[in-house]
Design a protein around this motif. Structure first.
Motif, mmCIF file in Angstrom:
data_model
loop_
_atom_site.group_PDB
_atom_site.id
_atom_site.type_symbol
_atom_site.label_atom_id
_atom_site.label_comp_id
_atom_site.label_asym_id
_atom_site.label_seq_id
_atom_site.Cartn_x
_atom_site.Cartn_y
_atom_site.Cartn_z
ATOM 1 N N ILE A 1 0.842 -1.199 0.000
ATOM 2 C CA ILE A 1 0.000 0.000 0.000
ATOM 3 C C ILE A 1 0.880 1.253 0.000
ATOM 4 C CG2 ILE A 1 -1.610 1.335 1.411
ATOM 5 C CD1 ILE A 1 -2.916 -1.315 2.181
ATOM 6 N N LEU A 2 1.945 1.229 0.822
ATOM 7 C CA LEU A 2 2.836 2.385 0.914
ATOM 8 C C LEU A 2 3.493 2.650 -0.436
ATOM 9 C CD1 LEU A 2 3.878 4.321 3.125
ATOM 10 C CD2 LEU A 2 5.928 2.926 3.196
ATOM 11 N N TRP A 3 3.994 1.547 -1.039
ATOM 12 C CA TRP A 3 4.666 1.692 -2.323
ATOM 13 C C TRP A 3 3.701 2.250 -3.372
ATOM 14 C CZ3 TRP A 3 3.667 -1.126 -6.898
ATOM 15 C CH2 TRP A 3 4.591 -0.893 -7.922
ATOM 16 N N GLN A 4 2.461 1.718 -3.363
ATOM 17 C CA GLN A 4 1.448 2.188 -4.322
ATOM 18 C C GLN A 4 1.140 3.658 -4.084
ATOM 19 O OE1 GLN A 4 -1.877 -0.365 -3.823
ATOM 20 N NE2 GLN A 4 -1.604 -1.349 -5.806
ATOM 21 N N THR A 5 0.958 4.010 -2.795
ATOM 22 C CA THR A 5 0.589 5.381 -2.479
ATOM 23 C C THR A 5 1.704 6.334 -2.884
ATOM 24 O OG1 THR A 5 -0.585 4.510 -0.604
ATOM 25 C CG2 THR A 5 -0.273 6.869 -0.645
ATOM 26 N N VAL A 6 2.962 5.963 -2.565
ATOM 27 C CA VAL A 6 4.078 6.845 -2.889
ATOM 28 C C VAL A 6 4.130 7.052 -4.402
ATOM 29 C CG1 VAL A 6 6.600 6.981 -2.946
ATOM 30 C CG2 VAL A 6 5.450 6.371 -0.830
ATOM 31 N N SER A 7 4.061 5.930 -5.171
ATOM 32 C CA SER A 7 4.201 6.109 -6.618
ATOM 33 C C SER A 7 2.973 6.820 -7.201
ATOM 34 C CB SER A 7 4.507 4.792 -7.329
ATOM 35 O OG SER A 7 3.452 3.923 -7.169
ATOM 36 N N ASN A 8 1.768 6.523 -6.684
ATOM 37 C CA ASN A 8 0.570 7.210 -7.198
ATOM 38 C C ASN A 8 0.619 8.699 -6.887
ATOM 39 O OD1 ASN A 8 -0.473 4.941 -8.185
ATOM 40 N ND2 ASN A 8 -2.043 4.634 -6.622
ATOM 41 N N GLN B 1 3.209 10.552 -6.270
ATOM 42 C CA GLN B 1 4.234 11.258 -7.040
ATOM 43 C C GLN B 1 3.791 11.454 -8.481
ATOM 44 O OE1 GLN B 1 7.903 9.182 -6.443
ATOM 45 N NE2 GLN B 1 8.237 10.136 -4.447
ATOM 46 N N GLN B 2 3.189 10.392 -9.049
ATOM 47 C CA GLN B 2 2.714 10.499 -10.433
ATOM 48 C C GLN B 2 1.665 11.598 -10.561
ATOM 49 O OE1 GLN B 2 1.210 6.765 -11.762
ATOM 50 N NE2 GLN B 2 3.062 6.375 -12.943
ATOM 51 N N GLU B 3 0.746 11.585 -9.600
ATOM 52 C CA GLU B 3 -0.338 12.563 -9.624
ATOM 53 C C GLU B 3 0.225 13.973 -9.496
ATOM 54 O OE1 GLU B 3 -3.897 10.754 -7.477
ATOM 55 O OE2 GLU B 3 -3.723 12.774 -6.660
ATOM 56 N N THR B 4 1.222 14.101 -8.603
ATOM 57 C CA THR B 4 1.801 15.428 -8.384
ATOM 58 C C THR B 4 2.525 15.913 -9.627
ATOM 59 O OG1 THR B 4 2.044 14.801 -6.081
ATOM 60 C CG2 THR B 4 3.207 16.774 -6.772
ATOM 61 N N THR C 1 -4.308 19.539 -5.749
ATOM 62 C CA THR C 1 -5.142 18.604 -4.972
ATOM 63 C C THR C 1 -4.318 17.850 -3.935
ATOM 64 O OG1 THR C 1 -4.940 17.090 -6.794
ATOM 65 C CG2 THR C 1 -7.036 18.233 -6.599
ATOM 66 N N ASN C 2 -3.082 17.488 -4.281
ATOM 67 C CA ASN C 2 -2.238 16.773 -3.314
ATOM 68 C C ASN C 2 -1.553 17.719 -2.348
ATOM 69 O OD1 ASN C 2 -2.724 14.204 -4.014
ATOM 70 N ND2 ASN C 2 -0.919 13.937 -5.292
ATOM 71 N N TYR D 1 1.748 11.679 2.256
ATOM 72 C CA TYR D 1 1.581 10.276 1.876
ATOM 73 C C TYR D 1 0.607 9.590 2.838
ATOM 74 C CZ TYR D 1 5.721 10.897 -1.055
ATOM 75 O OH TYR D 1 6.600 11.323 -2.002
ATOM 76 N N ILE D 2 0.811 9.863 4.136
ATOM 77 C CA ILE D 2 -0.048 9.212 5.137
ATOM 78 C C ILE D 2 -1.507 9.622 4.912
ATOM 79 C CG2 ILE D 2 -0.565 9.114 7.627
ATOM 80 C CD1 ILE D 2 2.525 9.350 8.009
ATOM 81 N N ASP D 3 -1.670 10.918 4.626
ATOM 82 C CA ASP D 3 -3.009 11.429 4.314
ATOM 83 C C ASP D 3 -3.633 10.651 3.179
ATOM 84 O OD1 ASP D 3 -3.613 13.438 5.984
ATOM 85 O OD2 ASP D 3 -3.835 14.946 4.382
ATOM 86 N N ASN D 4 -2.809 10.447 2.126
ATOM 87 C CA ASN D 4 -3.308 9.756 0.938
ATOM 88 C C ASN D 4 -3.593 8.297 1.210
ATOM 89 O OD1 ASN D 4 -3.393 11.974 -0.556
ATOM 90 N ND2 ASN D 4 -1.608 11.513 -1.822
ATOM 91 N N ILE D 5 -2.758 7.686 2.079
ATOM 92 C CA ILE D 5 -3.003 6.275 2.406
ATOM 93 C C ILE D 5 -4.401 6.173 2.983
ATOM 94 C CG2 ILE D 5 -2.432 4.421 4.033
ATOM 95 C CD1 ILE D 5 0.457 5.038 3.671
ATOM 96 N N TRP D 6 -4.690 7.027 3.934
ATOM 97 C CA TRP D 6 -5.993 6.945 4.590
ATOM 98 C C TRP D 6 -7.104 7.317 3.620
ATOM 99 C CZ3 TRP D 6 -7.697 3.916 7.800
ATOM 100 C CH2 TRP D 6 -8.893 4.115 8.468
ATOM 101 N N ARG D 7 -6.830 8.350 2.757
ATOM 102 C CA ARG D 7 -7.878 8.819 1.840
ATOM 103 C C ARG D 7 -8.233 7.763 0.799
ATOM 104 N NH1 ARG D 7 -6.198 14.410 0.098
ATOM 105 N NH2 ARG D 7 -5.870 13.427 -1.905
#
Ligand code: C2E
Ligand code: CA
Ligand code: CA
Length: 510
Positions: free
Chosen positions: A33-40, A42-45, A173-174, A225-231
């Motif tokens: 999940i962390l790896w997905q969130t970090v890459s998502n 960053q990509q989104e940003t 947004t991020n 990132y933590i915010d996004n994990i939860w979101r």
């Protein structure tokens, strides 16, 4: 109590492995999940940075078009061209005003017509772009100024800064995006500042424009990132936690099956952990060593020596007692045979044999091989029928016992007097020896009623012409009592405790 400590130990191991599996699963899930969130994230940003850069590019393209459209007016009298300038302002969405300059002196404005102001060229990055926090007309209204130089003249196009800032805000947004020109920085949702992030700041990201001297920058903090994990991944998190729990329970159950006491016994048998201990048996008349009883011990790699009461019932229940006993007989044969000459004449070996084993013809082969190994100084083999499990007396047992008798093997009833079937065995089987249980022997010299039972058993054995072994003889009084009644053999701590084979052999060596 059998297996209790073993079970507690196994339970701890199972619990530990279940927790480990559970945590492993949760950690693995969290890592994904962390790896997905970090890459998502960053990509989104990156996408947001690119979108913002394109948006500012296109706004500056507009300004550039406006500058091109009014180029022809340079050098003409201001009053003549003000209508053209105003028309351009009206048709260009972001443009606030257009100013014409000769050298560094502004001489014409779309707002005021002829107009004087000096351009401070140091404010302009690459002479082209300037972020102005406000001007004397609107102090709190930021303006982006685009400058197009034509020879010694220039056109400056002023763009509404708040329009660009609100665009930046919409795209953030991020994390909040910033527009950076030279040393100035405008961050979405904040008043313009000239504080830039140092380039080595962790999480710093920037997207420069290839056509104009500006960049869009931002910074991703761990909290983002933590915010996004939860979101975005709270359901995945919950799913992994549940999966961890389920796999923990599964591992707990599975290891229970893998480490069942039966499997533990089987492993111990494979690793030769069941070893013989030898207890001396002496003759009743001269208390001289005449034989021994072989008692099984479990040499557990972690728990040390385990007494048979703790594992024999389980071994009998699972049927493993048969291969365990066969292995014990082999060990005793191999260890004693080389010392055959040191053994007293007619030395007898007593083995404890469970009921089920008395139906297995491999017992005959094992006895045959055992006796053959001691041919040079013949021994007597005694099989003690232990009574924990009931012996079904039928054709098979009769045939088997007959074959054993042919080999000269003697059959003893162990713990005589404690079980229900002892007397029926006496009727149905050809028994040679009775072993009086130590619980009766310990009553000798006390007023307890079972003390009389010892006399009765002795009486019974004499009448049936059976030999007697009294076990659990611990003191001289018991010994004298039994010897006075002509008990054939005595066994107990008074004459020796069960001991390892080596120790026993050192006793019999001259
Ligand atoms: P058992 O056949 O009645 O063996 C005698 C038990 O009494 C042995 O306990 C022995 O150490 C103990 N003992 C001997 N002399 C004295 C004494 O003077 N005082 C006291 N208090 N105890 C004495 P152990 O070795 O713990 O064996 C317990 C039982 O486990 C045996 O009882 C036997 O029923 C069973 N067992 C042991 N080895 C085997 C085996 O190889 N196969 C089978 N099927 N059962 C076995
Ligand atoms: Ca015994
Ligand atoms: Ca006994």
């Amino acid at each position: 109590m059998p297996f209790n400590t073993l079970k507690t130990h196994q339970f701890k191991v199972r619990l530990f492995s279940a927790i480990a599996v559970s945590l492993g699963c949760i950690l693995f899930g969290s890592a994904i999940i962390l790896w997905q969130t970090v890459s998502n994230t960053q990509q989104e940003t990156w996408t947001q940075l690119r979108n913002a850069q394109q948006r500012i590019d296109s706004s500056l393209d507009n300004a550039h078009q406006v500058a091109l459209a009014v180029r022809e007016s340079l050098g003409k009298p201001c009053n003549d061209i003000v209508p053209l300038l105003r028309t351009q302002v009206a048709i260009s969405p972001d443009v606030r005003s257009i100013l014409l300059a000769h050298g560094n002196n502004i001489y014409c404005s779309s707002l005021y017509g002829p107009y004087q102001e000096r351009i401070n060229i140091d404010n302009y990055t690459k002479g082209q772009l300037f972020l102005m926090k406000g001007n004397w007309v609107k102090v709190d209204q930021p303006i982006v100024i685009y400058r197009d130089v034509v020879g010694n003249d220039s056109i400056t196009v002023r763009i509404y800064g708040y329009l660009l800032l609100s665009e930046l805000n919409n795209l953030s947004t991020n994390t909040p995006l910033s527009l950076v020109v030279g040393k100035q920085r405008w961050q979405a949702g904040k008043t313009p500042t000239d504080q830039l992030f140092p380039l080595e700041t962790p999480g710093y990201m920037e997207q420069p424009s290839t056509r104009y001297p500006f960049r869009i920058v931002t910074r991703l903090y761990p909290a983002d990132y933590i915010d996004n994990i939860w979101r975005f991944s709270k359901f995945s998190l919950i799913a992994w936690a549940l999966l961890g729990l389920v796999s923990g329970i599964w591992a707990f159950r599975k290891s229970g099956r893998m480490h069942s006491p039966e499997q533990e016994l089987r492993g111990a048998l494979d690793h030769q952990e069941f070893i013989p201990y030898i207890q001396p048996v002496v003759s009743g008349d001269h208390t001289q060593l005449t034989g021994c009883e072989v008692l099984m011990r479990w040499q557990h790699p972690r728990q040390g020596m385990i007494s048979p009461d703790r594992f024999i019932p389980m071994a009998e229940h699972s049927g493993l007692i048969i291969p365990m006993t066969r292995n014990l007989i082999t060990q005793v044969r191999e260890q004693f045979a080389p010392c055959v000459q040191q053994l007293p004449r007619n030395f007898h070996f007593g083995f404890n044999i469970c009921a089920a084993h008395f139906r297995d013809f491999s017992l005959v082969e094992d006895c045959c091989e055992f006796i053959a190994s001691f041919r040079e100084n013949p021994i007597k083999l005694v099989l003690e029928l232990t009574e924990r499990e009931l012996l079904v007396v039928d054709d098979v047992t009769h045939r088997l016992i007959a074959e054993l008798h042919k080999l000269g093997v003697l059959i003893a009833i162990d713990d005589f007097g404690t079980g229900n079937s002892s007397l029926s065995y006496l009727q149905n089987l050809r028994i040679d020896i009775l072993k009086i249980d130590k619980s009766f022997v310990s009553m000798i010299g006390t007023d307890a009623i079972p003390a009389h039972l010892v006399d009765n058993v002795i009486d019974l054995a004499t009448r049936l012409d059976l030999k007697l072994v009294a076990e659990g003889v611990e003191n001289e009084e018991q010994s004298a009592y039994l010897r006075a009644r002509k008990v054939t053999y005595l066994q107990g701590y008074l004459y020796g405790r069960p001991m390892p084979v080596k120790e026993f052999l050192s006793l019999v060596s001259p």
